[in-house]
Design a protein around this motif. Sequence first.
Motif, PDB file in Angstrom:
ATOM      1  N   ARG A 162      -4.820  -5.424 -10.126  1.00 49.13           N
ATOM      2  CA  ARG A 162      -4.605  -4.584 -11.036  1.00 49.13           C
ATOM      3  C   ARG A 162      -5.186  -3.021 -10.543  1.00 49.13           C
ATOM      4  O   ARG A 162      -4.394  -1.985 -10.823  1.00 49.13           O
ATOM      5  N   ASP A 163      -5.952  -2.903  -9.412  1.00 50.27           N
ATOM      6  CA  ASP A 163      -6.145  -1.780  -8.944  1.00 50.27           C
ATOM      7  C   ASP A 163      -5.098  -1.036  -8.164  1.00 50.27           C
ATOM      8  O   ASP A 163      -5.221   0.108  -7.760  1.00 50.27           O
ATOM      9  N   HIS A 164      -4.241  -2.097  -7.687  1.00 50.90           N
ATOM     10  CA  HIS A 164      -3.271  -1.608  -6.646  1.00 50.90           C
ATOM     11  C   HIS A 164      -2.288  -0.450  -7.193  1.00 50.90           C
ATOM     12  O   HIS A 164      -1.777   0.404  -6.683  1.00 50.90           O
ATOM     13  N   GLY A 165      -1.879  -0.785  -8.587  1.00 49.55           N
ATOM     14  CA  GLY A 165      -1.118   0.380  -9.345  1.00 49.55           C
ATOM     15  C   GLY A 165      -1.967   1.788  -9.524  1.00 49.55           C
ATOM     16  O   GLY A 165      -1.213   2.839  -9.626  1.00 49.55           O
ATOM     17  N   LEU A 166      -3.324   1.711  -9.377  1.00 50.35           N
ATOM     18  CA  LEU A 166      -3.963   2.938  -9.473  1.00 50.35           C
ATOM     19  C   LEU A 166      -4.633   3.255  -8.139  1.00 50.35           C
ATOM     20  O   LEU A 166      -5.504   3.652  -8.000  1.00 50.35           O
ATOM     21  N   ASP A 167      -3.587   3.410  -7.264  1.00 54.85           N
ATOM     22  CA  ASP A 167      -3.768   3.792  -5.733  1.00 54.85           C
ATOM     23  C   ASP A 167      -4.819   2.777  -5.175  1.00 54.85           C
ATOM     24  O   ASP A 167      -5.788   3.425  -4.226  1.00 54.85           O
ATOM     25  N   GLY A 168      -4.790   1.636  -5.419  1.00 55.60           N
ATOM     26  CA  GLY A 168      -5.583   0.801  -4.596  1.00 55.60           C
ATOM     27  C   GLY A 168      -5.244   0.583  -3.301  1.00 55.60           C
ATOM     28  O   GLY A 168      -4.059   0.722  -2.806  1.00 55.60           O
ATOM     29  N   ARG A 169      -6.000   0.140  -2.201  1.00 57.98           N
ATOM     30  CA  ARG A 169      -5.595  -0.138  -0.881  1.00 57.98           C
ATOM     31  C   ARG A 169      -4.913  -1.314  -0.737  1.00 57.98           C
ATOM     32  O   ARG A 169      -5.446  -2.502  -1.211  1.00 57.98           O
ATOM     33  N   SER A 170      -3.737  -1.469   0.078  1.00 59.61           N
ATOM     34  CA  SER A 170      -3.088  -2.450   0.289  1.00 59.61           C
ATOM     35  C   SER A 170      -3.747  -3.640   1.291  1.00 59.61           C
ATOM     36  O   SER A 170      -3.731  -4.787   0.995  1.00 59.61           O
ATOM     37  N   ASP A 171      -4.630  -3.071   2.253  1.00 49.88           N
ATOM     38  CA  ASP A 171      -5.080  -3.821   2.951  1.00 49.88           C
ATOM     39  C   ASP A 171      -6.232  -4.800   2.343  1.00 49.88           C
ATOM     40  O   ASP A 171      -6.688  -5.942   2.438  1.00 49.88           O
ATOM     41  N   GLU A 172      -6.854  -4.106   1.366  1.00 43.75           N
ATOM     42  CA  GLU A 172      -7.971  -4.804   0.435  1.00 43.75           C
ATOM     43  C   GLU A 172      -7.222  -6.043  -0.433  1.00 43.75           C
ATOM     44  O   GLU A 172      -7.691  -7.139  -0.384  1.00 43.75           O
ATOM     45  N   LEU A 173      -5.922  -5.577  -0.705  1.00 39.28           N
ATOM     46  CA  LEU A 173      -5.484  -6.632  -1.821  1.00 39.28           C
ATOM     47  C   LEU A 173      -4.774  -7.801  -0.735  1.00 39.28           C
ATOM     48  O   LEU A 173      -4.880  -9.077  -1.117  1.00 39.28           O
ATOM     49  N   LEU A 174      -4.343  -7.645   0.485  1.00 40.86           N
ATOM     50  CA  LEU A 174      -4.006  -8.531   1.540  1.00 40.86           C
ATOM     51  C   LEU A 174      -5.134  -9.381   1.844  1.00 40.86           C
ATOM     52  O   LEU A 174      -5.028 -10.543   1.919  1.00 40.86           O
ATOM     53  N   ASP A 175      -6.404  -8.714   1.999  1.00 39.45           N
ATOM     54  CA  ASP A 175      -7.516  -9.551   2.436  1.00 39.45           C
ATOM     55  C   ASP A 175      -8.227 -10.427   1.209  1.00 39.45           C
ATOM     56  O   ASP A 175      -8.396 -11.773   1.596  1.00 39.45           O
ATOM     57  N   ARG A 181      -0.561 -14.512   7.681  1.00 39.49           N
ATOM     58  CA  ARG A 181      -0.488 -13.094   7.354  1.00 39.49           C
ATOM     59  C   ARG A 181       0.035 -12.126   8.273  1.00 39.49           C
ATOM     60  O   ARG A 181       0.845 -11.136   8.043  1.00 39.49           O
ATOM     61  N   ARG A 182      -0.255 -12.189   9.423  1.00 41.39           N
ATOM     62  CA  ARG A 182       0.288 -11.470  10.480  1.00 41.39           C
ATOM     63  C   ARG A 182       1.958 -11.475  10.826  1.00 41.39           C
ATOM     64  O   ARG A 182       2.416 -10.651  10.808  1.00 41.39           O
ATOM     65  N   CYS A 183       2.296 -12.855  10.506  1.00 40.37           N
ATOM     66  CA  CYS A 183       3.694 -12.891  10.743  1.00 40.37           C
ATOM     67  C   CYS A 183       4.547 -12.419   9.204  1.00 40.37           C
ATOM     68  O   CYS A 183       5.599 -11.915   9.651  1.00 40.37           O
ATOM     69  N   LEU A 184       3.672 -12.428   8.136  1.00 42.38           N
ATOM     70  CA  LEU A 184       4.341 -11.722   6.984  1.00 42.38           C
ATOM     71  C   LEU A 184       4.399 -10.311   7.090  1.00 42.38           C
ATOM     72  O   LEU A 184       5.436  -9.533   6.742  1.00 42.38           O
ATOM     73  N   GLU A 185       3.373  -9.725   7.518  1.00 43.53           N
ATOM     74  CA  GLU A 185       3.411  -8.185   7.916  1.00 43.53           C
ATOM     75  C   GLU A 185       4.327  -7.837   8.891  1.00 43.53           C
ATOM     76  O   GLU A 185       5.031  -6.877   8.724  1.00 43.53           O
ATOM     77  N   GLU A 186       4.499  -8.804  10.008  1.00 46.47           N
ATOM     78  CA  GLU A 186       5.789  -8.447  10.921  1.00 46.47           C
ATOM     79  C   GLU A 186       7.050  -8.246  10.142  1.00 46.47           C
ATOM     80  O   GLU A 186       8.068  -7.598  10.493  1.00 46.47           O
ATOM     81  N   ALA A 193       7.853  -7.963   6.976  1.00 49.07           N
ATOM     82  CA  ALA A 193       7.744  -7.026   5.859  1.00 49.07           C
ATOM     83  C   ALA A 193       8.125  -5.597   6.818  1.00 49.07           C
ATOM     84  O   ALA A 193       8.856  -4.763   6.323  1.00 49.07           O
ATOM     85  N   GLU A 194       7.532  -5.386   7.817  1.00 56.39           N
ATOM     86  CA  GLU A 194       7.764  -4.186   8.715  1.00 56.39           C
ATOM     87  C   GLU A 194       9.206  -4.190   9.321  1.00 56.39           C
ATOM     88  O   GLU A 194       9.984  -3.092   9.193  1.00 56.39           O
ATOM     89  N   GLU A 195       9.575  -5.503   9.738  1.00 55.23           N
ATOM     90  CA  GLU A 195      11.002  -5.445   9.817  1.00 55.23           C
ATOM     91  C   GLU A 195      12.105  -4.965   9.003  1.00 55.23           C
ATOM     92  O   GLU A 195      12.986  -4.173   9.068  1.00 55.23           O
ATOM     93  N   GLU A 196      11.939  -5.699   7.962  1.00 56.70           N
ATOM     94  CA  GLU A 196      12.801  -5.311   6.629  1.00 56.70           C
ATOM     95  C   GLU A 196      12.694  -4.072   6.131  1.00 56.70           C
ATOM     96  O   GLU A 196      13.679  -3.424   5.787  1.00 56.70           O
ATOM     97  N   THR A 197      11.402  -3.411   6.205  1.00 59.19           N
ATOM     98  CA  THR A 197      11.193  -2.115   5.863  1.00 59.19           C
ATOM     99  C   THR A 197      12.221  -1.120   6.807  1.00 59.19           C
ATOM    100  O   THR A 197      12.681  -0.042   6.398  1.00 59.19           O
ATOM    101  N   PRO A 202       5.079  -0.075   5.937  1.00 62.23           N
ATOM    102  CA  PRO A 202       5.288  -1.701   5.776  1.00 62.23           C
ATOM    103  C   PRO A 202       3.961  -2.275   5.359  1.00 62.23           C
ATOM    104  O   PRO A 202       4.188  -3.400   4.755  1.00 62.23           O
ATOM    105  N   GLU A 203       2.753  -1.661   5.342  1.00 60.78           N
ATOM    106  CA  GLU A 203       1.562  -2.677   4.874  1.00 60.78           C
ATOM    107  C   GLU A 203       1.812  -2.597   3.287  1.00 60.78           C
ATOM    108  O   GLU A 203       1.258  -3.754   2.608  1.00 60.78           O
ATOM    109  N   GLU A 204       2.319  -1.787   2.615  1.00 64.78           N
ATOM    110  CA  GLU A 204       2.741  -1.663   1.173  1.00 64.78           C
ATOM    111  C   GLU A 204       3.815  -2.969   0.871  1.00 64.78           C
ATOM    112  O   GLU A 204       3.448  -3.479  -0.170  1.00 64.78           O
ATOM    113  N   SER A 205       4.622  -2.782   1.625  1.00 60.97           N
ATOM    114  CA  SER A 205       5.954  -3.994   1.316  1.00 60.97           C
ATOM    115  C   SER A 205       4.879  -5.334   1.792  1.00 60.97           C
ATOM    116  O   SER A 205       5.427  -6.300   1.055  1.00 60.97           O
TER     117      SER A 205
END
Length: 704
Positions: free
Chosen positions: A474-487, A544-549, A551-555, A572-575
């Motif tokens: 919910r906070d992500h749309g209000l400039d929430g941090r992507s790493d906290e959402l992933l955690d 998670r690490r594989c997912l981030e890689e 996302a980075e590749e597709e971005t 890439p972290e946002e993606s």
Amino acid sequence: MATLDVRPRLIDALSVLRDRVDAARFPLPLRGAARARRNRAELLAQLDDYVIPRLRSPQAPLLAVIGGSTGAGKSTLVNSLVGRRVSEAGVLRPTTRTPVLVCHPDDLHWFAGPRVLPQLARVWVPEQDDGGESEYAAGDGLGRSEYGVHGGSGGAGGHGVRMGQGPRTAHGFDGGHGPGPGQEACGGGELGGAYGYGYDHGHGHEVGGRAGGGGAVGGVYGAGDGEAYDGAGGAGGGASGVGLKGHAGLCAAGGGDPGMLTVRIETDRALPSGLALLDAPDIDSLVARNRELAAELICAADVWVLVTTAARYADAVPWHLLRTAKEYDVTLVTVLDRVPHQIATDISGRYAELLQRAGLGHVPRFTIPELPESAGGGSGLLPATAVAALRDWLERHAQDPVARTAAADRTAAGVIASLRSRLPALAGAAAAQHAAALRLAGRVEEAYERAAERVRQEVAAGEVLSGDARAHWRDHGLDGRSDELLDALTHGLTSLLTCAVQEADERAAEAWRRDPAAAEVSLSAAAGAAGAGGRLGVIVRRWRRCLEELAEEETREARAGQAGERVGSVEPEESAALLATALLGGRRARTAGENLADLLGAQTALRLCDRGARLLATYLERALDGERERRLAPLDQLTVPLDQQAELIAALSVLQREKQTGAESQTGTERQTGTERQAGTEKRKRMRSEEEREMAMEKEEVSG
């Protein structure tokens, strides 16, 4: 069929069957499993200690095992048959702990190696012509071992030991420090070879292999360069004796392994060549290992001499063994010992009646009266007349080729014939073990299949996107941090998997508790339940690490194609955060996919979600499979072979076929021999008739 007159193919078939029996396992506590384990051990002992060695060496001496109950007088009987005290007899029970084998010196080579009783290390007393110290006594204050082979702190072959001046073959022992044709052995002295076998094989080589610190024993056959041809070097300081194949030398004094099972070998010229006596531990000993060893030794007998007494001839244990001996058609002799003179006729008659009732009326019986020498603490020797009948019987069967072959042949043939009923029973127990292992494994498989289905359903329903994860979304749309959402999503997925695994464990454990086969198998101990959450967390973080890689590749590819209005500024972290939310949020995160399409373009977002879904499925399966395999590990460690039942039956079939082929071959040979014998008889008759006619004609000519 004369079992000892066989082709090598029958021995090969028996060897294969022996290996199949050895590979069979009965670890699960099913009904009949304990009996199957005992039958397996007994069968291996008979094949290893007797049948196969006897078939390979039919000319070997006849081995008579003296067995019986506690206090029956076995050791006294052996001493009396030999004519001197070779086995300890006394009032303390059990007296015989180490088996004692007595043979003629010329027969020692048959028993020095592992031909029979391969599980027992050998130790013996070299012949002492001077009646004093052994030929192998050591100088330099190093001492002498219990059995006349030096084994003190410096080890055999040290300074002053009568070895090392080239190969000594009187007893096959080589080594030492002194140079000579055999050169020197290594270290504190090693001892290699067996009677008549050990030789040092060249310059700088060792005999029987390099031993551990300070004095040891090599293998049965000496070799070179620190290796034993047929046995490893002995271990530990002060070991002495002879090492068997693949084992360390026997500890006779000093260090080494004091728990090693041994058989002490004595030689005496009073025994005829071709006969060996073995004094076995009590068959009803209070010490379990003594009972087991006694049973193993009986399995190695050409002739089993059962010794009982007037007071204990009706005990259950010897009669159980007598019935077993009858079942296997063992060559059997019974001795009724310590019979009072006044009731000798009555007791002997009752014993004979019991034997007759058991179908053993044909078994030779010998009665020994109660004598002062029979009591514990005596000389251990009975008058020669008391054992003369038994000694004559044993000597006749050892020296008469026909009787000797018949005794050994009958015992071997009986064991082989018994396989026809014993192997199917063993195979049936093996099948029950395999079925039980499959059943227990099936309970775990079923529990984890349900766990996997639960995880798939809850991921699809978006259960991971709850609690902290939902707040961060919910906070992500209000400039929430992507790493906290992933955690938060990572933690939520780990919790979901942990709960699913715990539920599967409880379900499987409950099923195992209801199954008697799992009584001795610990599911929770092998599973490492306390560490399941940590292991699952590691796997989720890898995902998670594989997912981030990904996302980075597709971005990066989307930037190169300039797809979407904001793609140039997307991190890439946002993606990765949007992708993880779309995969784990279910219906609760429909907007995550839409936002991802806005950032990267619809086609790129669709491809990224598809690849991400496959990646997620792979890691979820890996996590659950890993935990399931941990729960199945106890069953895997039990080593219940998949096809042990089929292999046992197949090996028995091959053996039966070889027996039948051999029987048919021998029948044909006997038929041919009979025909030749008949033809020879008729030819001799014709020759005698012609001779008689010629003699009659000569008489007529002389009279005329």
